[in-house]
Design a protein around this motif. Structure first.
Motif, short mmCIF file in Angstrom:
data_model
loop_
_atom_site.label_atom_id
_atom_site.label_comp_id
_atom_site.label_asym_id
_atom_site.label_seq_id
_atom_site.Cartn_x
_atom_site.Cartn_y
_atom_site.Cartn_z
N LEU A 384 0.72 -0.99 0.08
CA LEU A 384 -0.04 0.22 -0.06
C LEU A 384 0.93 1.24 -0.06
O LEU A 384 1.84 1.36 0.92
N LEU A 385 0.65 1.98 -0.89
CA LEU A 385 1.55 3.27 -0.98
C LEU A 385 1.04 4.47 -0.51
O LEU A 385 1.87 5.52 -0.30
N ASP A 386 -0.17 4.52 0.03
CA ASP A 386 -0.73 5.74 0.68
C ASP A 386 -1.97 5.46 1.68
O ASP A 386 -2.20 4.25 1.52
N GLU A 387 -2.15 6.54 2.42
CA GLU A 387 -3.33 6.22 3.39
C GLU A 387 -4.45 5.81 2.96
O GLU A 387 -5.48 5.22 3.43
N SER A 389 -5.28 4.12 0.08
CA SER A 389 -5.67 3.16 -0.86
C SER A 389 -6.14 1.84 0.16
O SER A 389 -6.03 1.62 1.29
N ARG A 390 -6.55 0.78 -0.73
CA ARG A 390 -6.75 -0.39 0.21
C ARG A 390 -6.57 -1.72 -0.54
O ARG A 390 -6.41 -1.72 -1.78
N SER A 391 -6.40 -2.58 0.29
CA SER A 391 -6.19 -3.93 -0.06
C SER A 391 -6.75 -5.18 0.68
O SER A 391 -6.72 -4.96 1.83
N ASP A 392 -7.18 -6.11 -0.27
CA ASP A 392 -7.99 -7.15 0.46
C ASP A 392 -7.33 -8.47 0.05
O ASP A 392 -6.82 -8.53 -1.20
N VAL A 412 0.44 -7.87 3.89
CA VAL A 412 0.16 -6.53 3.32
C VAL A 412 1.10 -5.64 4.06
O VAL A 412 1.07 -5.75 5.28
N SER A 413 1.88 -4.80 3.47
CA SER A 413 2.60 -3.91 4.04
C SER A 413 2.78 -2.71 3.36
O SER A 413 2.32 -2.56 2.28
N LYS A 414 3.30 -1.69 3.86
CA LYS A 414 3.70 -0.51 3.02
C LYS A 414 5.33 -0.23 2.93
O LYS A 414 5.96 -1.43 3.13
N LEU B 353 -8.04 -10.68 4.45
CA LEU B 353 -7.31 -9.42 4.94
C LEU B 353 -8.10 -8.38 4.01
O LEU B 353 -8.52 -8.39 2.84
N GLU B 354 -8.42 -7.23 5.11
CA GLU B 354 -9.16 -6.17 4.50
C GLU B 354 -8.51 -5.02 4.93
O GLU B 354 -8.35 -4.75 6.13
N ILE B 355 -7.43 -4.40 4.13
CA ILE B 355 -6.61 -3.32 4.63
C ILE B 355 -6.87 -1.98 4.19
O ILE B 355 -6.78 -1.73 3.03
N LEU B 356 -7.59 -1.04 4.89
CA LEU B 356 -8.04 0.11 4.44
C LEU B 356 -6.83 1.34 4.96
O LEU B 356 -7.09 2.45 4.99
N ASN B 357 -5.63 0.88 5.23
CA ASN B 357 -4.90 1.95 5.71
C ASN B 357 -3.47 1.59 5.33
O ASN B 357 -3.02 0.29 5.48
N ASN B 358 -2.46 2.31 4.91
CA ASN B 358 -1.21 2.06 4.73
C ASN B 358 -0.11 1.96 5.80
O ASN B 358 0.88 1.48 5.73
N ILE B 360 0.71 0.71 8.25
CA ILE B 360 0.31 -0.52 9.11
C ILE B 360 1.78 -0.92 9.32
O ILE B 360 3.01 -0.83 8.31
N LEU B 361 2.25 -1.70 10.38
CA LEU B 361 3.52 -2.23 10.47
C LEU B 361 3.61 -3.59 9.55
O LEU B 361 4.65 -3.73 8.79
N ARG B 362 2.76 -4.44 9.86
CA ARG B 362 2.65 -5.81 8.95
C ARG B 362 1.33 -6.40 9.27
O ARG B 362 0.97 -6.56 10.59
N CYS B 363 0.65 -6.78 8.35
CA CYS B 363 -0.38 -7.48 8.52
C CYS B 363 -0.18 -8.79 7.52
O CYS B 363 0.23 -8.86 6.25
#
Lengths: 470, 424
Positions: A384-387, A389-392, A412-414, B353-358, B360-363
């Motif tokens: 994820l490159l910014d606040e 955005s979203r990944s599932d 999932v990581s930045k 996984l549903e990640i709405l924020n980047n 994060i440390l790690r999921c």
């Protein structure tokens, strides 16, 4: 001193590079919307045998009955009656680029297709709107019995081979969009590789939508006979319009005993295209099927290339890369279905979300009873490159056989602060460092592409140095 | 008596509940009547759940009288509450804990004694509207326990609730409501037991646990209903700032054991450690739905559900990690590992996984399904260990990872014994 500022921005220059459009010219355009009349008209225009007309009409009935998927991306905004289902731009198909009407040739020139053909392809198909306008295959391959033609011609020229396989892997009833494609399909590639023939140089098809509110429904059928090999590459682009276009393909692949097929996609539709594609391959004894699937463009993509491992020793690989920028939702993934013992599958997904884009991995691994000693591994990594955005990640694993090894891992990581810090401490700018990290992240994908494509992909992702300051 | 309005009123009267609770039960009963059973084909939350053989009509709302909970004392516990079927529960608490304000009492009694507390929390987390079973549970819950540990109180010895089923054909729907005051520390155990291993019942066993700022709570649920029980349970944990939860779910019983486990990490800096352990034999089916919902910033969660399946046993695991947009600096891990010990056993695993924020440390998540590793077996056998012994050792080792994490020795020993019997 000049500082180069690299940027990661899919679609930034899309308009100049791919988003141009030609004035719409056609020799035939079906009425807007979908009806039995439109379907009959398409079939009539193509002068098809009666069984195909019936097949189309039956598929249309299935389309009427089936519901759109309730999972995945939001498809509610597609107005299926506002779409043109068939548009023929030219009367005849070119064997050389000189035969192709000048404006269409010009389009493919700008997209670099003829140059690529000269440089590194064994055969090229170019589809413009609904019909394939150019087709070529190396003489040498032709003499070995390789068939590479558009699907409409295949129905005409190779009726028995066609009928034996067409619609057997993805029947119209498979899902609503497969039914739609079955009703209005046009164009696409038909490939037959005879026993033991290895097509060492890739074959390529390029799909272009030019008109507004256009629906492109190509239908591809690939048959790899025993111990053969083929690598097929497809690319696709479209102009940017304010209203939506629809691309809904069906791709069926049969990989017979000991054969290997690789199917590479670099999907770069403009962000007003809905890309809803059904792709499926069956692999028989000791055969290998590989999907290399890159999704960069489109507004919404729903695509899950699948592999049915039918006989012992069959192997399947899916390598999927998705990039979602502003307003994009890439719902991509892969499916592996283990029917026979000693089969293996490997699914790797890499996704990047930026500027509020959303990527979803959706996949299935299914093992039927008796598929002993099967192995499957699924790995999904998302960046994820910014606040915003979203990944599932939505993987499903269904195992009905205990003697198997099944695994799934996802992260999932930045972009890691530590990695950035390390690179920056070596004097690399933040933007450059970010680019390097993203490049490294998708490397498993780029290294699977032919070198020319890898270069092209980097260009697409625009991990390029833009501008120089000071 | 079937599931009727009259049954709701009778049950409420039996427990001497205050008017507000009776009204709530009736509201929930209205919800129950207005809902149909979940559509296991269309409803994602209920997919792969086999409800075909379930006949709600076959169960009585309760059976009275249904006798008392088996006698006997537990050693090294701070307080106990015991209940059989719908008979009012009996609680006992160490005098020094009572003096420090710790409350463990039947839920019905607490509804009269501490109406504000109970009113505020009861069914605020596990809402009746979720599905027909949750509505039934809220309308006809058999009673249950109310635990309150005041701010700053540390309880060294575990607090235990034991619920026994109330006889064949009767529903048993216990509910635990736990409120952990600021900075409190304790361990709470819910045990769900059947006196007869073969009796057919409809059960829940739901709990709502609220952790206020800085609370550290250990929660263990041991589900050991009869093998003919249909269980539909919901556990939900709400975590305040810097709260820490360590929970373990052990599933051994039931014909179908469906359990939702949800941790809502609202408070900044809160963390949840969630473990699950199951062992299915015969035709048992387990259905776990977990949620790690990161709402607040700097929250962490770690989930591991592990189990072994033998005979025709089945398990479904669907787990969601959700990192909301405001949950900056969070990290999460989720793992489901399934060991298949027979040809017909089946495990389905769906970690989401549903990640709405980047930020994060790690999921990450992982799932595996497979038999005992043949290489491990080979290694042990090459050292002269006979095959059955080697296999048993590997299964024990596999389950040991979670078993050893059960914080209460009383429960750990009981589970260990039961697992040893099933591994044989």
């Amino acid at each position: 001193m000049a500082t180069v500022i690299p940027r990661i921005d899919v679609g930034d220059n899309y308009k100049e590079k791919y988003g141009f459009f030609d004035p719409e010219k056609f020799v035939f355009k079906a009425k807007r919307g979908l009806s039995p009349e439109v379907v009959k008209e398409i079939s009539w225009m193509k002068n098809e045998p009666e069984w195909m007309t019936k097949f189309r009409l039956r598929a249309l009935q299935i389309w009427d009955k089936k519901e759109l998927p309730t999972w995945g991306a939001d498809l509610s905004s597609i107005d299926f009656q506002n779409i043109y289902y068939y548009l023929k731009s030219t009367e005849k198909q070119g064997k050389t680029w000189e035969d192709v009407p000048a404006d269409i040739k010009n389009t493919f020139d700008r997209l670099g297709v003829p140059q690529a053909e000269r440089k590194f392809l064994a055969g090229v198909a170019a589809q413009y709107e609904s019909e394939v306008v150019y087709h070529s295959l190396h003489k040498e391959l032709e003499s070995k019995g390789v068939i590479f033609t558009d699907t409409d011609s295949a129905l005409r020229d190779h009726p028995d081979l066609f009928k034996e396989y067409f619609g057997t892997i993805i029947p119209p009833g498979d899902n609503k969009l497969a039914a739609l494609n079955s009703a209005v399909w046009s164009g696409g590639s038909f490939i037959y590789v005879p026993k033991g023939v290895k097509v060492e140089i890739p074959l390529q098809a390029y799909f272009r939508i030019n008109a507004e509110n256009m629906g492109q429904f190509e239908r591809t059928l690939i048959i790899c006979d025993e111990d053969s090999f083929v690598h097929y590459i497809e690319g696709c682009t479209a102009p940017i319009y304010t209203t939506d276009s629809l691309h809904s393909a069906v791709v069926e692949i049969i990989v017979k005993r000991g054969a290997r097929c690789r199917y590479t996609t670099v999907q770069n539709w403009s962000t007003n295209v809905y890309n809803l594609v059904t792709k499926r391959a069956v692999a028989y004894g000791d055969a290998t099927m590989e999907w290399v699937d890159g999704n960069l463009g489109s507004q919404i993509t729903m695509k899950y290339p699948s592999i049915y491992l039918m006989e012992p020793g069959a192997k399947g690989d899916v390598l999927s890369v998705a990039f979602a920028g502003k307003g994009q939702h890439q719902d991509a993934g892969g499916k592996a279905v283990h029917v026979a013992p000693n089969t293996s599958s490997n699914i790797v997904s890499k996704s990047i979300s930026k500027n509020g884009g959303r990527t979803s991995y959706r996949g299935l691994v299914k093992v039927y009873p008796g598929a002993k000693n099967s192995k499957s591994f699924v790995r999904c990594d998302a960046l994820l490159l910014d606040e915003q955005s979203r990944s599932d990640t939505y993987p499903t694993t269904e195992v009905d056989e205990p003697q198997v090894r099944i695994g799934h891992e996802a992260t999932v990581s930045k972009v890691s602060d530590e990695q950035l810090f390390y690179l920056q401490s070596r004097g690399i700018t933040r933007a450059e460092a970010e680019t390097m990290i993203v490049n490294g992240f998708i490397e498993p994908f780029t290294k699977e592409l032919p070198i020319e494509y890898a270069v092209e992909l980097n260009r697409l992702i625009q991990l390029e140095m833009i501008g120089s300051v000071g | 008596m079937a599931f009727t309005k009259a049954a709701v009123e009778e049950l409420s009267a039996l427990h001497g509940e205050p008017e507000w609770l009776r009204a709530r039960r009736l509201d929930a009963f209205g919800v129950f009547e207005g809902m149909s059973l979940p559509d296991t084909r269309r409803n994602e939350d209920w997919k792969q759940v086999d409800l075909k053989a379930l006949n709600l009509e076959a169960y009585a709302a309760f059976q009275q009288p249904n006798g008392l909970a088996p006698a006997g004392t537990l050693e090294n516990v701070g307080a106990t509450l015991r209940q059989r079927g719908t008979s009012p529960a009996v609680a006992s608490i160490a005098p020094d804990l009572a003096r420090r304000g710790v409350i463990l009492m039947p839920l019905a009694a607490a509804a009269s004694a501490y109406p504000e507390l109970v009113q505020r929390y009861l069914f605020s987390a596990v809402k009746p509207e979720r599905d027909k079973f949750a509505a039934l549970h809220a309308a006809l819950f058999s009673g249950g326990s109310f635990l309150y540990v005041p701010d700053g109180v540390t309880v060294e010895q575990p607090l235990v609730s034991q619920f026994w089923s109330g006889g064949p054909g009767a529903a048993v729907l216990p509910h635990s409501l736990v409120v952990a005051g600021k900075g409190s520390r304790f361990q709470f155990v819910d045990q769900f037991l059947s006196s007869d291993r073969q009796e057919a019942t409809l059960a829940s066993g739901s709990s709502e646990v609220f952790l206020e700022e800085g609370a550290e709570v250990g929660y263990v649920a041991l589900q050991h209903w009869s093998v003919k029980t249909w269980q539909f349970a919901n556990q939900r944990f709400h975590l305040g700032r810097d709260a820490r939860l360590r929970m373990v779910d052990v599933a051994l019983g039931a014909h179908l054991a469906r359990l939702r486990v949800e941790a809502i990490l609202e408070g900044p800096g809160s963390s949840a450690d969630m473990k699950g352990l199951f062992f299915g034999t015969g035709e048992q089916a387990f259905d776990f739905r977990t949620l790690q919902d990161h709402v607040g910033p700097h929250t962490t969660s770690d989930l591991l559900f592990k189990g072994a399946l033998r005979d025709q046993a089945k398990s479904v695991y669907v787990g969601v990690v959700r990192v909301e947009a405001a949950a900056r600096g969070s990290s999460s891990n989720q793992a489901n590992r399934n060991l298949l010990l027979s040809e017909k056993a089946k495990a389905t695993s769906e970690p989401i996984l549903e990640i709405l924020n980047n930020d994060i440390l790690r999921c990450s998540h992982g799932a595996t399904v497979g038999p005992v590793d043949p290489e491990h077996l080979f290694y042990l056998e090459s050292r002269g260990i006979p095959h059955p012994v080697a296999e048993r050792m590997l299964v024990q080792g596999f389950l040991g990872e979670v078993l050893d994490r059960i914080p209460v020795p009383l429960v750990r020993d009981a589970v260990e014994q039961e697992l040893a019997a099933r591994i044989e």
